[in-house]
Design a protein around this motif. Structure first.
Motif, PDB file in Angstrom:
ATOM      1  N   ALA A 183      40.825  23.810  33.729  1.00  0.00           N
ATOM      2  CA  ALA A 183      40.172  25.082  33.815  1.00  0.00           C
ATOM      3  C   ALA A 183      40.278  26.015  32.844  1.00  0.00           C
ATOM      4  N   SER A 184      39.585  27.050  32.739  1.00  0.00           N
ATOM      5  CA  SER A 184      39.950  28.250  31.763  1.00  0.00           C
ATOM      6  C   SER A 184      40.929  28.840  32.035  1.00  0.00           C
ATOM      7  N   ALA A 185      41.799  29.533  31.307  1.00  0.00           N
ATOM      8  CA  ALA A 185      42.963  30.250  31.631  1.00  0.00           C
ATOM      9  C   ALA A 185      42.306  31.578  32.445  1.00  0.00           C
ATOM     10  N   GLU A 186      41.286  31.880  32.426  1.00  0.00           N
ATOM     11  CA  GLU A 186      40.493  33.192  33.183  1.00  0.00           C
ATOM     12  C   GLU A 186      40.471  32.635  34.540  1.00  0.00           C
ATOM     13  N   LYS A 187      39.777  31.539  34.543  1.00  0.00           N
ATOM     14  CA  LYS A 187      39.529  30.939  36.044  1.00  0.00           C
ATOM     15  C   LYS A 187      40.635  30.868  36.654  1.00  0.00           C
ATOM     16  N   MET A 188      41.844  30.043  35.920  1.00  0.00           N
ATOM     17  CA  MET A 188      43.070  29.952  36.688  1.00  0.00           C
ATOM     18  C   MET A 188      43.463  31.274  37.204  1.00  0.00           C
ATOM     19  N   LEU A 189      43.641  32.319  36.526  1.00  0.00           N
ATOM     20  CA  LEU A 189      44.191  33.560  36.954  1.00  0.00           C
ATOM     21  C   LEU A 189      43.591  34.283  37.907  1.00  0.00           C
ATOM     22  N   LEU A 190      42.025  33.950  38.221  1.00  0.00           N
ATOM     23  CA  LEU A 190      41.306  34.831  39.051  1.00  0.00           C
ATOM     24  C   LEU A 190      41.363  34.327  40.275  1.00  0.00           C
ATOM     25  N   TYR A 191      41.600  33.085  40.506  1.00  0.00           N
ATOM     26  CA  TYR A 191      42.030  32.398  41.840  1.00  0.00           C
ATOM     27  C   TYR A 191      43.260  33.211  42.278  1.00  0.00           C
ATOM     28  N   GLN A 192      44.344  33.427  41.572  1.00  0.00           N
ATOM     29  CA  GLN A 192      45.353  33.926  41.992  1.00  0.00           C
ATOM     30  C   GLN A 192      45.427  35.640  42.219  1.00  0.00           C
ATOM     31  N   LEU A 193      44.692  36.154  41.223  1.00  0.00           N
ATOM     32  CA  LEU A 193      44.451  37.485  41.531  1.00  0.00           C
ATOM     33  C   LEU A 193      43.569  37.959  42.711  1.00  0.00           C
ATOM     34  N   ALA A 194      42.675  37.096  42.908  1.00  0.00           N
ATOM     35  CA  ALA A 194      41.662  37.458  43.814  1.00  0.00           C
ATOM     36  C   ALA A 194      42.318  37.364  45.199  1.00  0.00           C
ATOM     37  N   VAL A 195      43.190  36.222  45.465  1.00  0.00           N
ATOM     38  CA  VAL A 195      43.593  35.928  46.664  1.00  0.00           C
ATOM     39  C   VAL A 195      45.114  37.064  46.896  1.00  0.00           C
ATOM     40  N   SER A 196      45.721  37.204  45.931  1.00  0.00           N
ATOM     41  CA  SER A 196      46.694  38.473  46.078  1.00  0.00           C
ATOM     42  C   SER A 196      46.089  39.822  46.084  1.00  0.00           C
ATOM     43  N   ALA A 197      44.981  40.266  45.675  1.00  0.00           N
ATOM     44  CA  ALA A 197      44.091  41.277  45.896  1.00  0.00           C
ATOM     45  C   ALA A 197      43.845  41.526  47.384  1.00  0.00           C
ATOM     46  N   LEU A 198      43.536  40.496  48.237  1.00  0.00           N
ATOM     47  CA  LEU A 198      43.514  40.488  49.656  1.00  0.00           C
ATOM     48  C   LEU A 198      44.532  40.426  50.512  1.00  0.00           C
ATOM     49  N   VAL A 199      45.731  39.710  50.074  1.00  0.00           N
ATOM     50  CA  VAL A 199      46.867  39.572  50.917  1.00  0.00           C
ATOM     51  C   VAL A 199      47.936  40.729  50.707  1.00  0.00           C
ATOM     52  N   LEU A 200      48.034  41.232  49.404  1.00  0.00           N
ATOM     53  CA  LEU A 200      49.236  42.062  49.357  1.00  0.00           C
ATOM     54  C   LEU A 200      48.746  43.446  49.913  1.00  0.00           C
ATOM     55  N   PRO A 201      47.507  44.032  49.713  1.00  0.00           N
ATOM     56  CA  PRO A 201      47.180  45.325  50.360  1.00  0.00           C
ATOM     57  C   PRO A 201      47.326  45.083  52.009  1.00  0.00           C
ATOM     58  N   ALA A 202      47.070  43.925  52.551  1.00  0.00           N
ATOM     59  CA  ALA A 202      47.292  43.735  53.897  1.00  0.00           C
ATOM     60  C   ALA A 202      48.681  43.791  54.491  1.00  0.00           C
ATOM     61  N   LEU A 203      49.483  43.124  53.405  1.00  0.00           N
ATOM     62  CA  LEU A 203      50.971  43.077  53.442  1.00  0.00           C
ATOM     63  C   LEU A 203      51.575  44.524  53.473  1.00  0.00           C
ATOM     64  N   SER A 204      51.043  45.348  52.348  1.00  0.00           N
ATOM     65  CA  SER A 204      51.497  46.830  52.536  1.00  0.00           C
ATOM     66  C   SER A 204      50.958  47.667  53.915  1.00  0.00           C
ATOM     67  N   LEU A 205      50.028  47.268  54.307  1.00  0.00           N
ATOM     68  CA  LEU A 205      49.672  48.147  55.580  1.00  0.00           C
ATOM     69  C   LEU A 205      50.486  47.379  56.700  1.00  0.00           C
ATOM     70  N   GLY A 206      50.760  46.025  56.592  1.00  0.00           N
ATOM     71  CA  GLY A 206      51.750  45.699  57.793  1.00  0.00           C
ATOM     72  C   GLY A 206      53.355  46.151  57.778  1.00  0.00           C
ATOM     73  N   LEU A 207      53.771  46.456  56.352  1.00  0.00           N
ATOM     74  CA  LEU A 207      54.873  47.073  56.239  1.00  0.00           C
ATOM     75  C   LEU A 207      54.895  48.656  56.688  1.00  0.00           C
ATOM     76  N   GLY A 208      53.693  49.330  56.821  1.00  0.00           N
ATOM     77  CA  GLY A 208      53.779  50.776  56.960  1.00  0.00           C
ATOM     78  C   GLY A 208      53.937  51.743  55.891  1.00  0.00           C
ATOM     79  N   GLU A 209      53.741  51.092  54.501  1.00  0.00           N
ATOM     80  CA  GLU A 209      53.913  51.949  53.589  1.00  0.00           C
ATOM     81  C   GLU A 209      52.961  52.907  53.408  1.00  0.00           C
ATOM     82  N   PRO A 210      53.391  54.117  52.791  1.00  0.00           N
ATOM     83  CA  PRO A 210      52.472  55.115  52.497  1.00  0.00           C
ATOM     84  C   PRO A 210      51.255  55.063  51.587  1.00  0.00           C
TER      85      PRO A 210
END
Length: 297
Positions: A183-210
């Protein structure tokens, strides 16, 4: 472009550039953390980079949605990418950043071990193992004194950072050993960015960050640097390199990042630069040279 067996001048030049940017990122994270919580910061970075890389790919006409067998390995790589950052941020709740660096930069060794089974064309020579050990000795020279101090519960964070290193290595190996390698480098990266864009904010909320608690122009500029130059431009370049060059040889350069980060902290933040910094730089440079020099005919 056919896969390479050694790093040429282009690959070396790009890796030096990327390691410099990743070292500067350590300073940017410190500055951004003065106004944005760590996990929320990482989530914002992924969200912003997802939009930028997607726009870049569409502008260049890079196909992103064709059926090419990358969906499941791409989602798996995304989970690994998000897990890496989750382990890093959670681990740093228990251990210091300087201790964490030592354990996080065991990742190249995990890449080398995984390559033995998953990437038979990238088997490590003895000189490569010696070079990586020498480079890792440079990281120990810079941060190793922190391992001797009373640690309390730091071992919990240390283990999490080792977990982060394993996830980092697993992401690299997944990219090389699956359909993502085509795959193209852009497509490789988008898979990772898109998933982490969903998971990391949820993690932040779960940790109670301000979240965003003290925004300023400096904080937003540092976050923009991470989004545009690090998580977008340098990561696209990194995955292009991973696609075309041996992952084990590329990984040896990653030892430069923490050393360059300390140098950047000294130049930009006025942090103390001790002789250990320059000794570490010499050891890492020597290790990279040993690991990447051509084998004798």
């Amino acid at each position: 472009m056919p896969p390479k067996t050694h790093l040429d001048r282009l690959a070396v030049s790009l890796m030096l550039l990327f390691c410099t940017l990743w070292g500067l990122q350590q300073v940017a994270i410190k500055i951004t953390s003065a106004g944005i919580s760590p996990a929320w910061q990482a989530g914002l970075r992924s969200i912003g980079a997802t939009m930028l890389v997607f726009a870049w790919a569409r502008l260049r006409g890079i196909p992103l949605f064709e059926r090419d067998g990358t969906l499941w390995p791409g989602l798996f790589a995304g989970v690994l990418f998000a897990a890496e950052f989750a382990m890093i941020f959670l681990g740093l709740e228990y251990t210091t950043a300087s201790r964490g660096v030592i354990f996080l930069y065991t990742a190249p060794f995990f890449v080398a071990l995984g390559a033995k089974w998953l990437l038979p064309n990238e088997r490590m020579r003895r000189a490569q193992w010696m070079g990586m050990a020498l480079a890792f000795a440079g990281v120990l020279a810079l941060f190793g004194e922190n391992l001797l101090r009373p640690s309390g519960q730091a071992w919990i964070g240390d283990l999490m950072l080792v977990g982060g290193a394993m996830f980092w290595a697993s992401t690299t190996l997944t990219v090389k050993a699956t359909a993502l390698a085509r795959a193209s480098a852009e497509k490789m990266l988008l898979y990772q960015l898109a998933v982490s864009a969903l998971v990391l904010p949820a993690l932040s909320l779960g940790l109670g960050e301000p979240g965003v608690f003290a925004p300023s122009a400096e904080v937003w500029a540092s976050l923009a640097f991470q989004i545009v130059l690090v998580a977008s431009a340098s990561y696209v370049g990194w995955f292009w390199l991973v696609r075309h060059y041996p992952a084990t040889r590329l990984s040896s350069f990653s030892f430069l990042t923490p050393v360059l980060g300390v140098l950047a902290g000294g130049v930009l933040l006025g942090e103390t630069l001790t002789p250990a910094v320059f000794a570490a730089l010499a050891l890492v440079g020597a290790g990279i040279w040993v690991a990447n020099r051509p084998s004798a005919a």
